[in-house]
Design an enzyme around this catalytic site. Structure first.
Site, PDB file in Angstrom:
ATOM      1  N   PRO A   1       0.816  -1.219   0.000  1.00 46.19           N
ATOM      2  CA  PRO A   1       0.000   0.000   0.000  1.00 46.19           C
ATOM      3  C   PRO A   1       0.850   1.271   0.000  1.00 46.19           C
ATOM      4  O   PRO A   1       1.904   1.318   0.642  1.00 46.19           O
ATOM      5  CB  PRO A   1      -0.796  -0.117   1.302  1.00 46.19           C
ATOM      6  CG  PRO A   1      -0.891  -1.581   1.555  1.00 46.19           C
ATOM      7  CD  PRO A   1       0.420  -2.141   1.068  1.00 46.19           C
ATOM      8  N   CYS A   2       0.350   2.263  -0.733  1.00 46.27           N
ATOM      9  CA  CYS A   2       1.125   3.495  -0.882  1.00 46.27           C
ATOM     10  C   CYS A   2       0.516   4.618  -0.072  1.00 46.27           C
ATOM     11  O   CYS A   2       0.948   5.757  -0.178  1.00 46.27           O
ATOM     12  CB  CYS A   2       1.183   3.899  -2.353  1.00 46.27           C
ATOM     13  SG  CYS A   2      -0.460   4.208  -3.017  1.00 46.27           S
ATOM     14  N   ASN A   3      -0.497   4.303   0.752  1.00 47.65           N
ATOM     15  CA  ASN A   3      -1.238   5.363   1.442  1.00 47.65           C
ATOM     16  C   ASN A   3      -0.351   6.400   2.127  1.00 47.65           C
ATOM     17  O   ASN A   3      -0.696   7.560   2.185  1.00 47.65           O
ATOM     18  CB  ASN A   3      -2.152   4.776   2.525  1.00 47.65           C
ATOM     19  CG  ASN A   3      -3.001   3.654   2.008  1.00 47.65           C
ATOM     20  OD1 ASN A   3      -2.556   2.904   1.150  1.00 47.65           O
ATOM     21  ND2 ASN A   3      -4.207   3.532   2.502  1.00 47.65           N
TER      22      ASN A   3
END
Ligand code: SAH
Length: 470
Positions: free
Chosen positions: A428-430
């Site tokens: 995830p790149c959140n």
């Protein structure tokens, strides 16, 4: 703003609106946005817009500004692509080199990138962002030499957003055997931008693109929109497809502004409309009428089969598509596996999402003998499982949370299937992506730290397979 009214209730409305407006500005300022940003968001979305719509709008605005400044700095670093580690990094690397081998994957013509950069740990993105090579790109291609210990099997392929906060890609690279990231903007392969970094140990020679090549411009992808496209909208490509889309309120506002303007509209209106169109990837679907892309249009741009994400709610479709791989890009990198594994591959797929990696392998004609798929999102799991059931004959094992994939469980899969040929995933790149600045705390952020599970699992697979000489 609202329409004016001449009676007293109009005045009350006005006062109420002003105080709502102040309250919203206060909330946005408390969240860390500037007053100016808050004001501009309210002008764009209206004072009655929900606070999360305003937050989205400010964030989208920042992305657009970031893109702009990135373009400028891309330009400045043209000559430095692939050799951009900074000065202090150099000292640290030299220190580390005494302790362990250093294994950069090569800069221009196979040389180790020079370490004479200037900024600490910065890894400026190459321009054009075409990775080590791309079909149809005639720049000097790169050769690289990985040490024997770093080459597969198992092969691995890791992906994340290219524009992570400063120093994060250097950190990712350090955790993945110091292999140099391959930064690619899918814009060079299809009709939408998608700037991503990939670290992998796949050979980079003799790659081949998926055929037929995907549509490369907006009109190639959607010829029917030509009819409504105004001559002053000169876009040929869409911006990066995001996880959320513009509200009907915004598109209505644009339509109203155009209907009440001359044709062509004054330059100032054109500019405002174009800013929104670029920010939100709006397309012309009728006279003066813009709209967000439909999910099936995003599927086409990202290289998925039509209706791949059908069967879950529209918001979920946008969300999972916004997070996914661009299939043609990933397939180009994975294409080298076809010759190496004529009988198919055993895949450990971490953060599978809607299966961009698997769709790429399938489109390449590479049989998946086994996929251990690790994905927590219910909607994504449903989408992936339904695609798998319709297209695949191999074994699929699903695991929800990467945290529950302990080393013991990995070991038992390795004994059961005799090892893995490919460990693939984009964590995830959140906490890395530009649109999420207020939680942009980098790799150590709550979501992005899952990267370290990728590293843990990959290292475990590598060492176990090396121990068993698989
Ligand atoms: N490459 C994928 C998308 C990856 S986005 C594709 O092509 O679709 C990152 C994914 O990680 C998301 O789908 C998210 O739901 C998933 N994820 C987040 N936390 C997770 C966890 N703890 N365990 C497994 N998957 C997780």
């Amino acid at each position: 703003g609202r329409e004016s009214s001449s009676d007293d209730s109009g005045y009350e409305d006005f006062m109420r609106e002003m105080s709502e407006r102040d309250e919203k500005i206060n909330s946005l300022v408390n969240m860390g946005f500037s007053e100016d940003e808050a004001n501009r968001a309210i002008i764009r979305c209206g004072a009655d817009a929900d606070i999360c719509v305003l937050v989205d709008s400010v964030s989208a605005s920042r992305v657009a500004e970031d893109c702009h400044s990135r373009n400028l700095s891309d330009h400045q670093v043209t000559d430095r692509c692939f050799n951009s580690f900074g000065g202090r990094k150099k000292a640290r690397l030299m220190e580390e080199s005494r302790k362990k081998r250093k294994r950069y994957g090569g800069g221009g013509q196979g040389n180790r990138p020079s370490l004479d950069g200037s900024d600490e740990e910065s890894m400026p993105l190459p321009n054009p962002m075409v990775g080590f090579n791309l079909p149809g790109y005639s720049g000097s291609s790169v050769t690289r030499m990985l040490s024997k210990l770093d080459t597969g099997p198992p092969f691995f392929y890791y992906e994340n957003v290219a524009r992570a906060p400063k120093g994060e890609w250097a950190k990712i690279s350090r955790n993945l055997f110091d292999i140099q990231p391959e930064f690619v903007d899918s814009l060079h392969l299809c009709a939408a931008a998608r700037k991503r970094g990939y670290i992998h140990n796949l050979p980079i020679e003799n790659r081949s693109p998926l055929l037929p090549l995907p549509p490369k411009t907006i009109f190639e992808a959607f010829p029917h929109y030509k009819k409504w496209w105004p001559s002053w909208d000169t876009r040929t490509h869409l911006n990066c497809l995001q996880t959320c889309v513009a509200s009907a309120k915004l598109t209505d506002r644009i339509q109203r502004a155009l209907v009440s303007s001359s044709n062509p509209p004054p330059k100032s209106v054109q500019k405002d409309v174009m800013d929104e169109c670029k920010k939100w990837n709006l397309i012309w679907v009728g006279k003066n009428k813009v709209a967000p892309l439909e999910p099936h249009e995003m599927e086409l741009l990202l290289g998925f089969p039509r209706d791949h994400t059908r069967g879950v709610g529209k918001t979920q479709r946008y969300k999972s598509l916004g997070n996914s791989f661009q299939v043609d890009t990933v397939a180009y990198h994975l294409s080298v596996l076809r010759r190496m594994f004529p009988n198919g591959v055993r895949v450990l797929s971490l953060f599978t999402g809607i299966g961009g990696g698997e769709v790429a392998l399938h489109k390449l004609g590479i049989h998946m003998r086994v996929v251990i798929s690790v994905e927590i999102g219910e909607a994504s799991k449903k989408i992936f499982r339904s695609w798998w059931d319709q297209t695949q004959t191999g074994t699929l094992i699903e695991i929800d949370d990467v945290k529950s994939l302990t080393n013991d469980r990995v070991a038992s899969f390795i004994s059961q299937f005799g090892g893995f040929d490919l460990v693939i995933g984009g964590s995830p790149c959140n906490n890395l992506a530009g649109s999420n600045r207020h939680h942009r705390d980098g790799l150590e952020g709550k979501h992005s730290a899952l990267f370290y599970d990728y590293v843990r699992i990959l290292n475990f697979v590598k060492s176990t397979m090396a121990g068993r000489r698989m």
